[in-house]
Design an enzyme around this catalytic site. Structure first.
Site, PDB file in Angstrom:
ATOM      1  N   LYS A  98       2.489   6.308   1.760  1.00  0.00           N
ATOM      2  CA  LYS A  98       1.889   5.158   2.441  1.00  0.00           C
ATOM      3  C   LYS A  98       0.377   5.375   2.437  1.00  0.00           C
ATOM      4  CE  LYS A  98       2.776   2.851   6.874  1.00  0.00           C
ATOM      5  NZ  LYS A  98       3.802   2.830   7.930  1.00  0.00           N
TER       6      LYS A  98
ATOM      7  N   ARG B  53       0.838  -1.208   0.000  1.00  0.00           N
ATOM      8  CA  ARG B  53       0.000   0.000   0.000  1.00  0.00           C
ATOM      9  C   ARG B  53       0.869   1.253   0.000  1.00  0.00           C
ATOM     10  NH1 ARG B  53      -1.914   1.116   6.152  1.00  0.00           N
ATOM     11  NH2 ARG B  53      -0.135   0.193   7.208  1.00  0.00           N
TER      12      ARG B  53
ATOM     13  N   ASP C 281      -6.559  -3.748   1.449  1.00  0.00           N
ATOM     14  CA  ASP C 281      -7.144  -2.710   0.592  1.00  0.00           C
ATOM     15  C   ASP C 281      -6.152  -1.688   0.056  1.00  0.00           C
ATOM     16  OD1 ASP C 281      -6.609  -1.285   2.865  1.00  0.00           O
ATOM     17  OD2 ASP C 281      -8.705  -0.931   3.413  1.00  0.00           O
TER      18      ASP C 281
ATOM     19  N   ASP D  44      11.542  -6.811   7.818  1.00  0.00           N
ATOM     20  CA  ASP D  44      11.173  -5.819   6.797  1.00  0.00           C
ATOM     21  C   ASP D  44      11.008  -4.431   7.411  1.00  0.00           C
ATOM     22  OD1 ASP D  44       8.934  -7.439   7.873  1.00  0.00           O
ATOM     23  OD2 ASP D  44       7.702  -5.909   6.918  1.00  0.00           O
TER      24      ASP D  44
ATOM     25  N   ARG E 152      15.761  -2.347   3.435  1.00  0.00           N
ATOM     26  CA  ARG E 152      15.538  -3.044   4.700  1.00  0.00           C
ATOM     27  C   ARG E 152      16.325  -4.344   4.703  1.00  0.00           C
ATOM     28  NH1 ARG E 152       9.699  -1.747   4.920  1.00  0.00           N
ATOM     29  NH2 ARG E 152       9.451  -0.148   3.334  1.00  0.00           N
TER      30      ARG E 152
ATOM     31  N   ASP F  32       8.493   2.662  10.161  1.00  0.00           N
ATOM     32  CA  ASP F  32       7.181   2.022  10.311  1.00  0.00           C
ATOM     33  C   ASP F  32       6.639   2.095  11.737  1.00  0.00           C
ATOM     34  OD1 ASP F  32       6.640   1.651   7.733  1.00  0.00           O
ATOM     35  OD2 ASP F  32       6.861  -0.526   7.700  1.00  0.00           O
TER      36      ASP F  32
ATOM     37  N   ARG G  89       6.172  10.310   3.184  1.00  0.00           N
ATOM     38  CA  ARG G  89       7.272   9.995   4.093  1.00  0.00           C
ATOM     39  C   ARG G  89       8.600  10.240   3.393  1.00  0.00           C
ATOM     40  NH1 ARG G  89       7.072   4.168   6.907  1.00  0.00           N
ATOM     41  NH2 ARG G  89       7.789   3.259   4.940  1.00  0.00           N
TER      42      ARG G  89
END
Ligand code: AMP
Ligand code: MG
Length: 488
Positions: free
Chosen positions: A115, A95, A128, A255, A186, A265, A179
C-alpha cells in the site's frame, strides 16, 4: 544467516491467472531513499521469509515492490464498491499492488500486498498513489493490536519509508506498507465482476473465493448460496468481535468488507473511550453511517450487496435466488447474537450453565450503566476482574452512579464470576487514540521509540505488566472529541 536472493522467494500469481479480467499487471514506483521503519519478525518467520534478508537492500526491494522475483507478476486488483452508500463501478487498487501469494509454514495461502507503492491505472483524478509514514504505521499498529486481541485481521509485515515526500495538508514523509492477508477479495470484487455482465467471470471469482476461504461450500447442494452463507457467518463473527472491544472501523464501504472475514483497511478507525453507540471518529462520516453502534446493521447492508452480486449464480430464477439469499442473510442476527452474547458472558466472567435470563439481564443492565455514564469500557471491565477478586474500589472509581453500580455488583457477585476468565478476556491495553497519535507524531518527526514501545505493549494486551499504567488509562482530562482523517 541465510541470505536468500529475491528469486528464491516464490510468489504465486493465482489471482491474476484465474481472474485476469480483474488484474492489471503493474510495477511499484521507485523509492528514492528506502529506510525500513518496522519489520514484523514473527510474521516473517510464519511466512518462511528470513528477517535478516528482509533488512538487506534486496529484502527492502521486495517490501517496496521495487525488486521482485523474476517469476512474480504484481498486479493492481480491480474492484467496485459502495462508498457511504454511493456506488462506484471502478475503484480498484489506486495506490496498492498485489505482489503475489505466499504459502506460509502451515500451508495457508497468504497475499503479499503493498500500500502506497505509487499510482496505478485505478488511481483517480489527482490521487498520487502514495501513502504517508503516519497512516501506514497506524495500520501496522492497529492491525497487530487486533491480531493480539484475537480478532481476524490483515497483518502488517513492514513499513518502509520511501524518502519521497507526500503532499497532504502539509508535506509528509512517504512510506509503503507491506500487508499480508488471507486474500484481498472484497464484496466490491463481486460487485465488479457482476457489473461486467460476464457470468463466467463471476463464477470463476466465486470458485476462487470458495477454494481460498470457504472450502466447505464446494460440497454443498448450492455452492454459491453456501459461499454467501459462509461469508455472512464470517462477517457476523467479525463485527461481533469489533463490538466487544469497542472498535470503530470508520469506513465500512463494500470495498472494505472482505470475503475472508478479516478486518481490512485501517484508515479512520479508532477504539471507543467513553461508551456511546453514536460514536463516530471519521471526519468524513458526518451522517454517522459508520458509527460504533451502527456497524452490525451496516455490514448486513454490505452483505445484501454481495447477495445481489451473487444472484445469477444462486438460481436461474431471480425470484427464487432472492428468496434464498434473504433467508441466508436472516442468519446474520443469530450468529452475531451468539458470538456477542458468549463474548459478553466471558467478559463478565459468568459461569457456564448460568440461566440465560439472569445472564442477559446482567449484561444489559451493565451496558445501560456504562452508557449512561459514558464509561471507558476497557478499563471498567478490567477493574471488574479485580472486583470479582473482592476489591470493587477500582470499578467504583470509573462509574458515576455508585448506587446503581453497587446494586449491580451485588447481583453479579451472587452468580460467582470467574476472575481468571475475565483477565483472559478483557484486555488491559488497547490502542488508545491519544497514545497512537502521540506515537505517530513522534515517528513522523523521526523518533520510532514510542511506536516500538506501543507495539510491545499492544501485542500482549491481556498481560498486565508493571510500569505500563499510562497505556491502560483513558486520555488524561477525559476523551475530547477525537477526529480521524480519511486523507491517508
Ligand atoms: P480506502 O479508503 O483506502 O479503502 O480507498 C478507497 C479507494 O481510493 C481505493 O480504490 C484506493 O485505491 C483509492 N485511494 C485512496 N488513496 C489513494 C491515493 N493516495 N492514490 C490513489 N488512490 C487512492
Ligand atoms: Mg479500501
Amino acid at each position: 544467516m541465510s541470505v536468500a536472493p529475491a528469486t528464491t522467494v516464490h510468489l504465486d500469481d493465482r489471482f491474476a491467472r484465474e481472474l485476469p479480467e480483474m488484474a492489471v499487471a503493474w510495477r511499484a514506483e521507485e523509492a528514492p531513499h528506502p529506510q525500513l521503519l518496522l519489520l514484523n519478525e514473527a510474521l516473517a518467520a510464519e511466512l518462511g521469509l528470513d528477517a535478516g534478508w528482509l533488512r538487506n537492500p534486496e529484502g527492502i526491494g521486495l517490501l517496496t515492490g521495487t525488486v521482485v522475483p523474476d517469476d512474480a507478476h504484481p498486479v493492481a486488483q480491480a474492484y467496485a464498491g459502495h462508498q457511504f452508500g454511493g456506488y462506484s463501478p471502478r475503484l480498484g487498487d489506486g495506490r496498492a499492488l498485489l505482489l503475489g501469494e505466499l504459502t506460509d509454514a502451515e500451508g495457508r495461502v497468504r497475499d503479499l500486498h503493498l500500500k502506497g507503492s505509487g499510482r496505478t491505472p485505478f488511481a483517480r483524478g489527482s490521487a498520487d498513489g502514495l501513502a504517508a509514514v503516519g497512516p501506514m504505521l497506524r495500520e501496522y499498529v492497529i492491525s497487530e493490536a487486533m491480531q493480539a486481541l484475537g480478532i481476524p485481521t490483515t497483518r502488517s509485515l513492514a513499513v518502509v519509508a520511501t524518502g519521497r515526500p507526500v503532499r497532504r495538508e502539509t508535506v509528509l514523509p512517504g512510506a509503503v506498507l507491506a500487508r499480508v492477508a488471507a486474500s484481498h477479495l472484497r464484496v466490491g470484487s463481486f460487485q465488479y465482476a457482476r457489473a461486467t455482465g460476464d457470468v463466467d467471470l463471476l463464477r470463476r471469482l466465486a470458485d476462487h473465493a470458495i477454494a481460498r476461504h470457504h472450502e466447505a461450500a464446494a460440497g454443498a447442494d448450492n455452492p454459491y448460496l453456501a459461499l454467501f452463507e459462509s461469508v455472512v457467518a464470517a462477517q457476523a463473527r467479525l463485527v461481533a468481535q469489533w463490538m466487544l472491544v469497542g472498535f470503530v472501523h470508520g469506513v465500512m464501504n463494500t470495498d472494505n468488507t472482505t470475503i475472508s472475514g478479516e478486518t481490512i483497511d485501517y484508515g479512520p478507525c479508532a477504539f471507543l473511550d467513553g461508551f456511546d453507540p453514536a460514536t463516530v471518529y471519521s471526519s468524513i462520516d458526518s451522517g454517522g453511517r459508520y458509527a460504533y453502534g451502527n456497524q452490525p446493521v451496516v455490514v448486513q447492508w454490505n452483505l445484501a450487496r454481495l447477495a445481489e452480486a451473487l444472484l445469477p449464480l444462486i438460481d436461474d430464477d431471480q425470484e427464487r435466488a432472492i428468496a434464498a439469499a434473504v433467508e441466508v442473510l436472516g442468519g446474520f442476527a443469530t450468529t452475531y447474537d451468539t458470538v456477542w452474547s458468549a463474548g459478553m458472558r466471558a467478559k463478565l466472567g459468568l459461569p457456564e450453565g448460568l440461566d440465560d435470563e439472569v445472564a442477559t439481564a446482567l449484561v444489559q443492565d451493565l451496558l445501560a450503566l456504562v452508557q449512561a455514564g459514558r464509561v471507558d469500557l476497557t478499563s471498567f471491565l478490567r477493574s471488574l476482574g479485580t472486583a470479582a477478586r473482592g476489591d470493587a474500589e477500582p470499578a467504583r472509581l470509573v462509574v458515576t452512579d455508585l448506587a446503581a453500580l453497587d446494586a449491580w455488583l451485588e447481583r453479579w457477585r451472587a452468580v460467582g464470576p470467574d476472575a481468571d476468565l475475565m483477565d483472559r478476556t478483557n484486555p488491559v491495553y488497547t490502542p488508545r487514540n491519544h497514545l497512537v497519535e502521540e506515537a505517530l507524531t513522534a515517528a513522523t518527526a523521526g523518533d520510532l521509540g514510542p511506536v516500538q514501545r506501543l507495539l510491545e505493549v499492544l501485542t500482549r494486551p491481556f498481560d498486565e505488566r508493571p510500569g505500563l499504567q499510562r497505556y491502560a488509562e483513558p486520555a488524561p482530562g477525559g476523551s475530547g472529541p477525537y477526529v480521524t482523517f480519511c486523507g491517508t
